[in-house]
Design an enzyme around this catalytic site. Structure first.
Site, mmCIF file in Angstrom:
data_model
loop_
_atom_site.group_PDB
_atom_site.id
_atom_site.type_symbol
_atom_site.label_atom_id
_atom_site.label_comp_id
_atom_site.label_asym_id
_atom_site.label_seq_id
_atom_site.Cartn_x
_atom_site.Cartn_y
_atom_site.Cartn_z
ATOM 1 N N HIS A 242 -68.925 -29.376 -73.000
ATOM 2 C CA HIS A 242 -70.238 -29.286 -74.165
ATOM 3 C C HIS A 242 -71.246 -28.116 -73.764
ATOM 4 O O HIS A 242 -72.165 -27.787 -74.546
ATOM 5 C CB HIS A 242 -71.117 -30.605 -73.849
ATOM 6 C CG HIS A 242 -71.712 -30.693 -72.513
ATOM 7 N ND1 HIS A 242 -72.393 -31.719 -71.936
ATOM 8 C CD2 HIS A 242 -71.640 -30.639 -70.844
ATOM 9 C CE1 HIS A 242 -72.737 -31.863 -70.798
ATOM 10 N NE2 HIS A 242 -71.360 -31.113 -70.007
ATOM 11 N N HIS A 243 -70.834 -27.301 -72.636
ATOM 12 C CA HIS A 243 -72.296 -26.344 -71.848
ATOM 13 C C HIS A 243 -71.687 -24.833 -72.884
ATOM 14 O O HIS A 243 -72.368 -23.734 -72.566
ATOM 15 C CB HIS A 243 -72.076 -26.240 -70.555
ATOM 16 C CG HIS A 243 -72.102 -27.026 -69.782
ATOM 17 N ND1 HIS A 243 -73.293 -27.816 -70.382
ATOM 18 C CD2 HIS A 243 -71.853 -27.747 -68.353
ATOM 19 C CE1 HIS A 243 -74.119 -28.880 -69.425
ATOM 20 N NE2 HIS A 243 -72.688 -29.084 -68.814
ATOM 21 N N SER A 244 -70.252 -24.977 -73.175
ATOM 22 C CA SER A 244 -70.034 -23.389 -72.984
ATOM 23 C C SER A 244 -70.669 -22.691 -74.927
ATOM 24 O O SER A 244 -70.838 -23.562 -76.084
ATOM 25 C CB SER A 244 -68.502 -23.847 -73.790
ATOM 26 O OG SER A 244 -68.176 -22.365 -75.056
#
Length: 381
Positions: free
Chosen positions: A139-141
């Protein structure tokens, strides 16, 4: 259709072979162990096993910029480093400690992203009610760079796929870290509601996700951040989770739920600071199942790998509605669970820094935001 009672289970069985590096906390190998434990329990008999298509490079460009790939393809980086000024070198280095460029990285991205996208497509075609991809949930990309162990953002790409068939999507993130990449992607949208529960404090990655980040423009109040303190207990989590979900479903009326079930919110995680038990984490899935909405279930963080495997195995059993024994069956990786022979594990006795009073206040404020949604119900696609 009798068939649709069995969730789709996406797995590329080689995904556990990729290696971020010795010192790196992210171990795709946990997925090999997970596969083995799910099979040792016999849960595969209640799953429709699917082998995903690899993601085509063009598909990545639905979200990522074309320069994104220059940052994860080894030859390109080598050239960039050789010719870049020192300053850029420093920023490049920063990315690569978290997101090392390891052997087969592009293939790894194609596989976990392909699994999430295939899972989203099946839901979109209304062929199934639940699709599971434990290798996804990164989820951070961001649009143009990898971040926080996450390369391509399979969640954003899957939500974009789901938007072709569903008019409103609820994204829920129970990883200990803020779901910043997904929130940012849909910050201006009123078709995707993002709800993230996470630890929020200085110097805890990614240091974003406070209550005041709630969306902009059309997306105002369509993002909610439940910013919490260390030691979060099962009770505290449930106290917030259930009423917030109820209110969002009432007000926003989503047609599909995407859950990022990061297991680093469990007690004893090597990077996490929460204190959830197997049951506290799993209760979120049980609660969502009662809502009777199509669901895409994804993995995420999780760095004490024996507990990650326990958690996602247990949650797979919840998703197929089968009770399983809390004595671990014989499996190929028993030494990773040793000396325990149980599926559950003890939580720690550290204090929950989230006082009832603070939780009450936070709940009230977020509920107010949800209630004030300017809502124009689009017709269901």
């Amino acid at each position: 259709k009798m068939n649709s009672f069995f969730p789709d289970y996406y797995g590329d069985f080689s995904i556990g072979d990729y290696f971020y590096g010795n010192q790196h906390p992210m171990k795709p190998f946990r997925l090999t162990m997970l596969q083995d434990l799910v099979w040792s329990y016999g849960l595969q008999n209640f799953l429709k096993l699917k082998y995903p298509k690899k993601t085509a490079k063009e598909t990545f460009l639905n979200f990522h910029s074309s320069s994104f790939f220059n940052k994860i393809i080894p030859e390109k980086i080598f050239l960039a480093k050789k010719f870049s000024k020192n300053l850029e070198n420093i920023t490049l280095k920063k990315i690569f400690e978290d997101c090392p460029i390891f052997n087969g990285i592009l293939e790894y991205c194609e596989k976990y992203t392909g699994s999430s996208l295939s899972a989203a497509k099946t839901l979109g075609e209304k062929n199934n009610f639940i699709s599971i991809n434990w290798s996804g949930g990164l989820h951070h990309s961001k649009v143009d760079s990898p971040s926080g162990f996450c390369y391509t953002n399979d969640i954003v790409l899957s939500i974009l796929e789901l938007l072709k068939n569903f008019s409103r999507i609820l994204y829920i993130d129970i990883d200990v870290h803020h779901g910043d990449g997904v929130e940012e992607a849909f910050y201006l949208s009123n078709r995707v509601f993002t709800l993230s529960f996470h630890n929020y404090q200085q110097s805890f990655f990614p240091e974003t996700g406070n209550f005041f980040e709630k969306g902009l423009g059309l997306g105002d109040n369509y993002s909610a951040n439940v910013s919490l303190k260390p030691g979060l207990s099962d009770e505290s989590f449930e106290f917030l989770f259930n009423p917030l979900i109820n209110e969002i479903i009432k007000k926003f009326d989503p047609n599909v739920i995407v859950l990022q079930a990061g297991a680093d919110s469990l007690s004893g995680d090597n990077l996490g600071v929460f204190n959830l038990s197997l049951f506290g984490h799993g209760k979120s899935i049980e609660f969502l199942q009662k809502k009777n909405l199509p669901m895409l279930i994804l993995g995420g963080g999780g760095y004490t790998i024996s507990n990650v495997v326990r958690c996602w195995t247990y949650e797979t059993s919840l998703l197929v509605k089968k009770k399983i024994s809390f004595d671990l069956p014989f499996n190929n990786f028993w030494e990773y669970f040793y000396p325990s022979t149980k599926l559950s594990f003890n939580t720690s006795d550290k204090t929950d820094k989230n006082s009832k009073k603070e939780l009450q206040k936070l709940k009230k404020k977020i509920l107010q935001n949800i209630k004030s949604l300017k809502f124009n119900k689009t017709k269901n696609i």
